[in-house]
Design a protein around this motif. Structure first.
Motif, PDB file in Angstrom:
ATOM      1  N   LEU A  14      29.397  52.094  -7.450  1.00  0.00           N
ATOM      2  CA  LEU A  14      29.484  53.455  -7.983  1.00  0.00           C
ATOM      3  C   LEU A  14      29.201  53.474  -9.474  1.00  0.00           C
ATOM      4  CD1 LEU A  14      30.283  56.466  -7.523  1.00  0.00           C
ATOM      5  CD2 LEU A  14      32.594  55.779  -8.196  1.00  0.00           C
ATOM      6  N   CYS A  18      26.100  55.558 -10.667  1.00  0.00           N
ATOM      7  CA  CYS A  18      26.531  56.803 -11.289  1.00  0.00           C
ATOM      8  C   CYS A  18      26.367  56.792 -12.812  1.00  0.00           C
ATOM      9  CB  CYS A  18      27.985  57.051 -10.922  1.00  0.00           C
ATOM     10  SG  CYS A  18      28.505  58.737 -11.033  1.00  0.00           S
ATOM     11  N   SER A  54      25.596  57.960  -5.125  1.00  0.00           N
ATOM     12  CA  SER A  54      26.873  58.122  -5.829  1.00  0.00           C
ATOM     13  C   SER A  54      27.829  59.019  -5.047  1.00  0.00           C
ATOM     14  CB  SER A  54      26.646  58.712  -7.219  1.00  0.00           C
ATOM     15  OG  SER A  54      25.873  57.847  -8.002  1.00  0.00           O
TER      16      SER A  54
END
Length: 120
Positions: A14, A18, A54
């Protein structure tokens, strides 16, 4: 049962999808003076795909956070605070959609004015 989501490989993925990848792509785009249409289109698609990844990881981490014993995981991923985490993928998707839209708009303008390479 894991004690925390923050040691899970999905959390590290993530962070990559992200934060690191979109930020690196954005910095690369800002440093270039001229960008070809295909490159811009590719960046737009990659921005959009990273935001989709994400979002998938955020939902997965929210499910994992409920099963962990750590309360901080629940606070970050499975409560109202998690809404703020969804802003980063949305910003990345917006940048990707804007890049794709720019490429399409310029292409349509070129074909309308007769400057396009495939115009008759």
């Amino acid at each position: 049962m894991e004690e925390s989501v923050f040691v899970d490989p999905e959390f590290h993925a993530l962070i990559v999808f992200c934060v690191i990848l979109p930020l690196g792509m954005y910095i690369t785009l800002m440093r270039k003076d001229k960008i070809q249409r295909r490159t811009m289109l590719l960046y737009g698609v990659i921005f959009t795909l990273t935001s989709a990844a994400s979002l998938f990881l955020l939902r997965s981490l929210a499910e994992i956070a409920i099963q962990t014993v750590s309360l901080i995981d629940d606070l970050v991923f499975a409560s109202g605070v998690s809404v703020a985490l969804y802003l980063l993928p949305l910003i990345s998707a917006e940048i990707g959609i804007s890049l794709i839209s720019q490429v399409l708009t310029v292409r349509l303008d070129d074909s309308r004015s007769g400057r396009g390479s495939n115009c008759r």
